[in-house]
Scaffold this motif. Structure first.
Motif, PDB file in Angstrom:
ATOM      1  N   GLY A  93       9.551  46.143  24.506  1.00  0.00           N
ATOM      2  CA  GLY A  93      10.838  46.667  24.065  1.00  0.00           C
ATOM      3  C   GLY A  93      11.184  48.000  24.684  1.00  0.00           C
ATOM      4  N   GLY A  94      10.332  48.445  25.622  1.00  0.00           N
ATOM      5  CA  GLY A  94      10.593  49.744  26.219  1.00  0.00           C
ATOM      6  C   GLY A  94      10.342  49.788  27.711  1.00  0.00           C
ATOM      7  N   THR A  95      10.354  48.640  28.373  1.00  0.00           N
ATOM      8  CA  THR A  95      10.129  48.600  29.820  1.00  0.00           C
ATOM      9  C   THR A  95      11.239  49.377  30.535  1.00  0.00           C
ATOM     10  N   THR A  96      10.844  50.382  31.303  1.00  0.00           N
ATOM     11  CA  THR A  96      11.812  51.308  31.897  1.00  0.00           C
ATOM     12  C   THR A  96      12.856  50.604  32.757  1.00  0.00           C
ATOM     13  N   GLU A  97      12.393  49.720  33.655  1.00  0.00           N
ATOM     14  CA  GLU A  97      13.324  49.047  34.557  1.00  0.00           C
ATOM     15  C   GLU A  97      14.320  48.174  33.788  1.00  0.00           C
ATOM     16  N   THR A  98      13.817  47.481  32.776  1.00  0.00           N
ATOM     17  CA  THR A  98      14.684  46.600  31.983  1.00  0.00           C
ATOM     18  C   THR A  98      15.712  47.400  31.194  1.00  0.00           C
ATOM     19  N   ILE A  99      15.272  48.498  30.616  1.00  0.00           N
ATOM     20  CA  ILE A  99      16.199  49.355  29.867  1.00  0.00           C
ATOM     21  C   ILE A  99      17.274  49.913  30.798  1.00  0.00           C
ATOM     22  N   ALA A 100      16.882  50.287  32.015  1.00  0.00           N
ATOM     23  CA  ALA A 100      17.855  50.805  32.987  1.00  0.00           C
ATOM     24  C   ALA A 100      18.908  49.751  33.304  1.00  0.00           C
ATOM     25  N   SER A 101      18.474  48.509  33.516  1.00  0.00           N
ATOM     26  CA  SER A 101      19.414  47.416  33.791  1.00  0.00           C
ATOM     27  C   SER A 101      20.312  47.163  32.586  1.00  0.00           C
ATOM     28  N   LEU A 102      19.739  47.273  31.391  1.00  0.00           N
ATOM     29  CA  LEU A 102      20.523  47.063  30.173  1.00  0.00           C
ATOM     30  C   LEU A 102      21.607  48.119  30.028  1.00  0.00           C
ATOM     31  N   LEU A 103      21.282  49.371  30.309  1.00  0.00           N
ATOM     32  CA  LEU A 103      22.268  50.444  30.160  1.00  0.00           C
ATOM     33  C   LEU A 103      23.463  50.230  31.082  1.00  0.00           C
ATOM     34  N   VAL A 104      23.187  49.774  32.299  1.00  0.00           N
ATOM     35  CA  VAL A 104      24.277  49.459  33.226  1.00  0.00           C
ATOM     36  C   VAL A 104      25.103  48.302  32.672  1.00  0.00           C
ATOM     37  N   THR A 105      24.408  47.284  32.175  1.00  0.00           N
ATOM     38  CA  THR A 105      25.080  46.100  31.628  1.00  0.00           C
ATOM     39  C   THR A 105      25.929  46.445  30.418  1.00  0.00           C
ATOM     40  N   LEU A 106      25.405  47.300  29.545  1.00  0.00           N
ATOM     41  CA  LEU A 106      26.162  47.698  28.353  1.00  0.00           C
ATOM     42  C   LEU A 106      27.471  48.377  28.736  1.00  0.00           C
ATOM     43  N   GLY A 107      27.419  49.192  29.777  1.00  0.00           N
ATOM     44  CA  GLY A 107      28.640  49.859  30.232  1.00  0.00           C
ATOM     45  C   GLY A 107      29.690  48.852  30.658  1.00  0.00           C
ATOM     46  N   VAL A 108      29.257  47.826  31.376  1.00  0.00           N
ATOM     47  CA  VAL A 108      30.184  46.788  31.851  1.00  0.00           C
ATOM     48  C   VAL A 108      30.720  45.969  30.684  1.00  0.00           C
ATOM     49  N   LEU A 109      29.831  45.568  29.775  1.00  0.00           N
ATOM     50  CA  LEU A 109      30.253  44.737  28.646  1.00  0.00           C
ATOM     51  C   LEU A 109      31.229  45.481  27.734  1.00  0.00           C
ATOM     52  N   LYS A 110      30.934  46.722  27.444  1.00  0.00           N
ATOM     53  CA  LYS A 110      31.811  47.487  26.557  1.00  0.00           C
ATOM     54  C   LYS A 110      33.170  47.732  27.206  1.00  0.00           C
ATOM     55  N   LYS A 111      33.190  47.852  28.525  1.00  0.00           N
ATOM     56  CA  LYS A 111      34.450  48.036  29.240  1.00  0.00           C
ATOM     57  C   LYS A 111      35.326  46.795  29.135  1.00  0.00           C
ATOM     58  N   HIS A 112      34.725  45.618  29.222  1.00  0.00           N
ATOM     59  CA  HIS A 112      35.489  44.369  29.232  1.00  0.00           C
ATOM     60  C   HIS A 112      35.655  43.731  27.848  1.00  0.00           C
ATOM     61  N   LEU A 113      34.733  44.016  26.932  1.00  0.00           N
ATOM     62  CA  LEU A 113      34.766  43.344  25.635  1.00  0.00           C
ATOM     63  C   LEU A 113      34.932  44.290  24.453  1.00  0.00           C
ATOM     64  N   GLY A 114      34.814  45.586  24.700  1.00  0.00           N
ATOM     65  CA  GLY A 114      34.943  46.538  23.605  1.00  0.00           C
ATOM     66  C   GLY A 114      33.882  46.328  22.542  1.00  0.00           C
ATOM     67  N   LYS A 115      34.295  46.345  21.287  1.00  0.00           N
ATOM     68  CA  LYS A 115      33.349  46.200  20.177  1.00  0.00           C
ATOM     69  C   LYS A 115      32.731  44.808  20.099  1.00  0.00           C
ATOM     70  N   ASN A 116      33.309  43.860  20.814  1.00  0.00           N
ATOM     71  CA  ASN A 116      32.783  42.490  20.776  1.00  0.00           C
ATOM     72  C   ASN A 116      31.669  42.250  21.794  1.00  0.00           C
TER      73      ASN A 116
END
Length: 217
Positions: A145-168
Motif C-alpha cells: 500500500g506504499g510502493t513509491t512508484e505506484t503511488i507516484a503513478s496514482l497521483l498523476v492519475t488522480l489529477g487526470v481523473l479529478k479534472k475530467h470527472l470531478g467528485k465522481n
C-alpha cells in the motif's frame, strides 16, 4: 492426478548431447523425492500459502467483473514487479498478440488492458493522452500500500481523473492492497473507493491467482 511426461528429454528423442538417460532420470527422482514431503510439512506450518489460491473464494471478484467488464473501454493497472508481472503474463498468454489494437467488436465488448509498471513520464503521458479517462478503470495494485512508484503513478492519475470527472472520480478507481495498513488502504477507506485485499503470505509473482492478478483478468 498430475502426470509428467519426460520422454522428450531422453536420449532417444534429443540424442546424447542434450538429454539424459532413463537411469539418470530415475536417480534424480529418487534423490529429490523427499522434497514433496518437505513441502507438505512446510504447508502445515503455514508456508507456501500460494498453493491454496486455486481453492479460494473469488465470488467478489467475479461479481465486480460482471458488473464492470463491458462498462469501460480501458482497464489500466498501476503496479510494479509482482503487482504487474502476473497480469502481463495472463494478458500475453490468454489474449492474441496486439489485443489492444482489436476493435471493440473483435474484443466482444471487453476493455483494452494497459499496464503501467514504471514511472516513465513519457510512457505515462502518452497513455493518458490516447485513452478517455471517463471510460477507463484504473486498478491500483500494491501489496504494502506504499510502493513509491505506484503511488507516484496514482497521483498523476488522480489529477487526470479529478479534472475530467470531478467528485465522481472514485467510480473509475479500484484498489488492491493490504486489508489493514498502508497509504492505499487509508485512501480507499477514507474516500470510499472499491477495494480488494492482498495477503501477507502471498509474495510477488505468486499473487497472480489472488485479486492482484485475477481482478484485471
Amino acid at each position: 492426478m498430475i502426470e509428467l511426461d519426460f520422454n522428450n528429454i531422453l536420449y532417444n528423442v534429443l540424442g546424447p548431447s542434450h538429454s539424459i538417460g532413463e537411469p539418470e532420470l530415475y536417480n534424480a527422482i529418487k534423490d529429490n523425492g523427499c522434497i514433496c514431503a518437505e513441502i507438505q510439512d512446510e504447508r502445515k506450518q503455514g508456508g507456501h500459502a500460494f498453493l491454496d489460491l486455486p481453492y479460494a473464494n473469488i465470488n467478489k471478484i467475479i461479481s465486480f467483473a460482471r458488473a464492470n467488464a463491458r462498462k469501460y473501454e480501458n482497464v489500466v493497472v498501476l503496479g510494479i514487479g509482482g503487482s504487474a508481472l502476473g497480469t502481463r503474463t495472463l494478458l500475453e498468454a490468454l489474449k492474441p498478440p496486439f489485443y489492444n489494437l482489436l476493435s471493440a467488436k473483435q474484443r466482444k465488448g471487453f476493455p483494452r488492458l494497459f499496464i503501467l509498471d514504471n514511472v516513465d513520464a513519457t510512457e505515462t503521458k502518452a497513455l493518458l493522452q490516447i485513452i478517455n479517462p471517463k471510460k477507463t478503470l484504473f486498478n491500483v495494485v500494491s501489496k504494502s500500500g506504499g510502493t513509491t512508484e505506484t503511488i507516484a503513478s496514482l497521483l498523476v492519475t488522480l489529477g487526470v481523473l479529478k479534472k475530467h470527472l470531478g467528485k465522481n472520480y472514485r467510480k473509475n478507481l479500484v484498489i488492491t492492497t493490504d486489508k489493514e495498513k498502508g497509504f492505499l488502504r487509508r485512501l480507499a477507506d477514507k474516500e470510499g473507493i472499491q477495494s480488494f485485499e492482498t495477503q501477507k503470505e502471498i509474495q510477488g509473482r505468486y499473487a497472480v491467482l489472488s485479486p492482484v492478478g485475477l481482478l484485471p483478468a
